[in-house]
Design a protein around this motif. Structure first.
Motif, PDB file in Angstrom:
ATOM      1  N   GLU A 168       0.830  -1.196   0.000  1.00  0.00           N
ATOM      2  CA  GLU A 168       0.000   0.000   0.000  1.00  0.00           C
ATOM      3  C   GLU A 168       0.869   1.253   0.000  1.00  0.00           C
ATOM      4  OE1 GLU A 168      -4.313  -0.628   1.733  1.00  0.00           O
ATOM      5  OE2 GLU A 168      -2.832  -0.716   3.354  1.00  0.00           O
ATOM      6  N   ASN A 169       0.254   2.378  -0.387  1.00  0.00           N
ATOM      7  CA  ASN A 169       0.918   3.675  -0.361  1.00  0.00           C
ATOM      8  C   ASN A 169       0.462   4.444   0.872  1.00  0.00           C
ATOM      9  OD1 ASN A 169       2.138   3.197  -2.860  1.00  0.00           O
ATOM     10  ND2 ASN A 169       0.396   4.033  -3.978  1.00  0.00           N
ATOM     11  N   VAL A 170       1.415   4.951   1.648  1.00  0.00           N
ATOM     12  CA  VAL A 170       1.102   5.668   2.881  1.00  0.00           C
ATOM     13  C   VAL A 170       1.777   7.031   2.845  1.00  0.00           C
ATOM     14  CG1 VAL A 170       1.361   5.707   5.397  1.00  0.00           C
ATOM     15  CG2 VAL A 170       0.856   3.547   4.223  1.00  0.00           C
ATOM     16  N   LEU A 171       1.000   8.082   3.135  1.00  0.00           N
ATOM     17  CA  LEU A 171       1.534   9.431   3.255  1.00  0.00           C
ATOM     18  C   LEU A 171       1.566   9.825   4.729  1.00  0.00           C
ATOM     19  CD1 LEU A 171       2.333  12.306   2.284  1.00  0.00           C
ATOM     20  CD2 LEU A 171      -0.125  12.774   1.994  1.00  0.00           C
ATOM     21  N   VAL A 172       2.743  10.213   5.208  1.00  0.00           N
ATOM     22  CA  VAL A 172       2.914  10.657   6.591  1.00  0.00           C
ATOM     23  C   VAL A 172       3.191  12.152   6.582  1.00  0.00           C
ATOM     24  CG1 VAL A 172       4.261  10.448   8.708  1.00  0.00           C
ATOM     25  CG2 VAL A 172       3.809   8.415   7.304  1.00  0.00           C
ATOM     26  N   LEU A 173       2.313  12.920   7.201  1.00  0.00           N
ATOM     27  CA  LEU A 173       2.518  14.361   7.298  1.00  0.00           C
ATOM     28  C   LEU A 173       3.408  14.679   8.499  1.00  0.00           C
ATOM     29  CD1 LEU A 173      -1.037  15.802   6.563  1.00  0.00           C
ATOM     30  CD2 LEU A 173       0.730  15.034   4.963  1.00  0.00           C
ATOM     31  N   GLY A 235      -3.647   8.580  -5.960  1.00  0.00           N
ATOM     32  CA  GLY A 235      -3.679   8.914  -4.544  1.00  0.00           C
ATOM     33  C   GLY A 235      -3.122   7.786  -3.692  1.00  0.00           C
ATOM     34  N   VAL A 236      -3.028   8.015  -2.405  1.00  0.00           N
ATOM     35  CA  VAL A 236      -2.467   7.020  -1.485  1.00  0.00           C
ATOM     36  C   VAL A 236      -3.590   6.286  -0.759  1.00  0.00           C
ATOM     37  CG1 VAL A 236      -0.314   8.297  -1.162  1.00  0.00           C
ATOM     38  CG2 VAL A 236      -2.253   8.718   0.380  1.00  0.00           C
ATOM     39  N   ASP A 237      -3.244   5.142  -0.212  1.00  0.00           N
ATOM     40  CA  ASP A 237      -4.239   4.339   0.511  1.00  0.00           C
ATOM     41  C   ASP A 237      -4.479   4.858   1.923  1.00  0.00           C
ATOM     42  OD1 ASP A 237      -4.577   2.051  -1.478  1.00  0.00           O
ATOM     43  OD2 ASP A 237      -2.403   2.072  -1.181  1.00  0.00           O
ATOM     44  N   VAL A 238      -3.431   5.418   2.535  1.00  0.00           N
ATOM     45  CA  VAL A 238      -3.526   5.874   3.920  1.00  0.00           C
ATOM     46  C   VAL A 238      -2.807   7.203   4.065  1.00  0.00           C
ATOM     47  CG1 VAL A 238      -2.895   5.393   6.329  1.00  0.00           C
ATOM     48  CG2 VAL A 238      -3.657   3.531   4.844  1.00  0.00           C
ATOM     49  N   VAL A 239      -3.436   8.144   4.786  1.00  0.00           N
ATOM     50  CA  VAL A 239      -2.775   9.381   5.190  1.00  0.00           C
ATOM     51  C   VAL A 239      -2.716   9.414   6.708  1.00  0.00           C
ATOM     52  CG1 VAL A 239      -2.861  11.905   5.261  1.00  0.00           C
ATOM     53  CG2 VAL A 239      -3.494  10.699   3.159  1.00  0.00           C
ATOM     54  N   VAL A 240      -1.522   9.652   7.250  1.00  0.00           N
ATOM     55  CA  VAL A 240      -1.336   9.848   8.687  1.00  0.00           C
ATOM     56  C   VAL A 240      -1.277  11.354   8.920  1.00  0.00           C
ATOM     57  CG1 VAL A 240       0.195   9.487  10.666  1.00  0.00           C
ATOM     58  CG2 VAL A 240      -0.103   7.668   8.960  1.00  0.00           C
ATOM     59  N   LEU A 255      -6.052  11.119  -0.882  1.00  0.00           N
ATOM     60  CA  LEU A 255      -6.447   9.716  -0.754  1.00  0.00           C
ATOM     61  C   LEU A 255      -7.000   9.145  -2.055  1.00  0.00           C
ATOM     62  CD1 LEU A 255      -8.201   9.804   2.728  1.00  0.00           C
ATOM     63  CD2 LEU A 255      -6.139   8.494   2.154  1.00  0.00           C
ATOM     64  N   ALA A 256      -6.684   7.890  -2.293  1.00  0.00           N
ATOM     65  CA  ALA A 256      -7.298   7.141  -3.379  1.00  0.00           C
ATOM     66  C   ALA A 256      -8.722   6.767  -2.984  1.00  0.00           C
ATOM     67  CB  ALA A 256      -6.492   5.875  -3.656  1.00  0.00           C
TER      68      ALA A 256
END
Length: 348
Positions: A168-173, A235-240, A255-256
């Motif tokens: 999966e793709n995860v974006l961490v802010l 888009g990504v699967d998860v955003v933190v 997000l996807a």
């Protein structure tokens, strides 16, 4: 003893380091000789004052710390004098329905040491034995003090609430912060492709060093647009997102379809505008997460103690300079955690 404390809410000028009554441990408590503590943004909010949280003053802050057991209460069997321990700050009743199901951080009477209760940024502290975890020999006090709160929080967010899967793709802010730098490493460990944001090129480089495949300088680029470009508009699967109002709209836009936004905080504000159309049309999930269960804490700290995860330290200061430690967090200076050490330990 000497302790960090404040007698009123306000700016960093309210923070003092001075004499404070020595703690007397109860039957289920442990007296700790504190070797190091660490700060979180929670310390800043507690100092400023949180709605609905009425503190007994003076208040000793600190939800992260580690040290040596000096004495134990009559009913304590897990620890003995001389043991090395670290604080797990979430206090739960053990009796409500959530606690009986093992969901300790959802306890109806959940409180946090350092926020709702006196903290551990002092030379000594009396802490419930249930709120301590063993620290193996060979783990330095800086790591032991700085790891628990942010790594337990990020672990529950990603492994339990968002249930991140390999590929999966995860974006961490905010990858330069405590929770952010933990989340980057945990997402990478889970087999995800990690995207991260940072407020400078240097912070982006740090994020890439600890596991991010792509790092976006949010001061220069629109991170939602960058994510769309990097993922072929998917888009990504998860955003933190632990930032809050300032990033909320772009987090949802990143997000996807079917994606999950998981949040543990709102540093820039707690009431953002939300595009509800985007949520239902793209079938997005918004997930809240607070601290962790006892089992989750044990799982992630075992990985920290073994060296799988690295606790990055932005600065180490004496407790008498805690006001400066707060400024480092508020001004977003550096990368990782800020550690404070009792002055007496530095003089020893």
């Amino acid at each position: 003893m000497q302790a960090v404390q404040f007698t009123d809410h306000g700016g960093t000028e309210v923070i003092e380091y001075g004499e404070y009554p020595g703690p007397k441990p109860g039957d289920e408590e442990v007296l700790i000789d504190v070797k190091a503590g660490a700060l979180n943004h929670l310390d800043v909010w507690t100092r400023r004052g949180l709605p609905g949280v009425d503190l007994d003053m003076p208040h000793v802050p600190g939800s992260d710390g580690a040290g040596v057991v000096e004495r134990v209460g009559e009913d304590v069997t897990r620890f003995a004098p001389g043991d090395r321990v670290a604080l797990a700050a979430g206090v739960y009743c053990g009796e409500c329905g959530y606690c009986r199901r093992g969901e300790h951080s959802m306890c109806v009477n959940y409180r946090i040491i350092g926020e709702h209760l006196p903290g551990i940024h002092s030379e000594r502290a009396a802490v419930p034995a249930a709120n301590l975890v063993p620290v193996p020999e060979g783990v330095d006090w800086t790591t032991a003090a700085a790891a628990p709160l942010v790594f337990q929080t990020a672990w529950r967010m990603l492994t339990t609430r968002a249930d991140v899967s390999p590929g999966e793709n995860v974006l961490v802010l905010g990858a330069s912060g405590g929770v952010g730098h933990a989340a980057v490493q945990i997402a990478d460990y889970a087999g995800a492709t990690v995207y991260a944001t940072g407020g400078s090129n240097e912070k982006c480089e740090y994020a890439e060093e600890i596991g991010a495949e792509h790092a976006i300088n949010y001061e220069r680029d629109d991170f939602a647009e960058e994510i769309r470009d990097l993922t072929g508009k998917r888009g990504v699967d998860v955003v933190v997102d632990h930032v809050g109002a300032a990033t909320w709209t772009d987090s949802l836009a990143s997000l996807a379809k079917g994606g999950r936004l998981v949040t543990c905080g709102a540093t820039t504000g707690h009431a953002p505008e939300t595009n509800i159309n985007r949520i239902f049309w793209n079938q997005l999930s918004v997930l809240g997460s607070t601290m962790a269960t006892a089992g989750e804490i044990d799982d992630v700290l075992d990985l920290v103690w073994d060296g799988e995860f690295e606790v990055r330290i932005r600065d180490r200061l004496p407790m008498s300079e805690t006001a400066r430690a707060h400024e480092l967090l508020e001004n977003r200076e550096g990368f990782g955690k800020v550690v404070v050490t009792p002055d007496s330990e530095l003089d020893a």
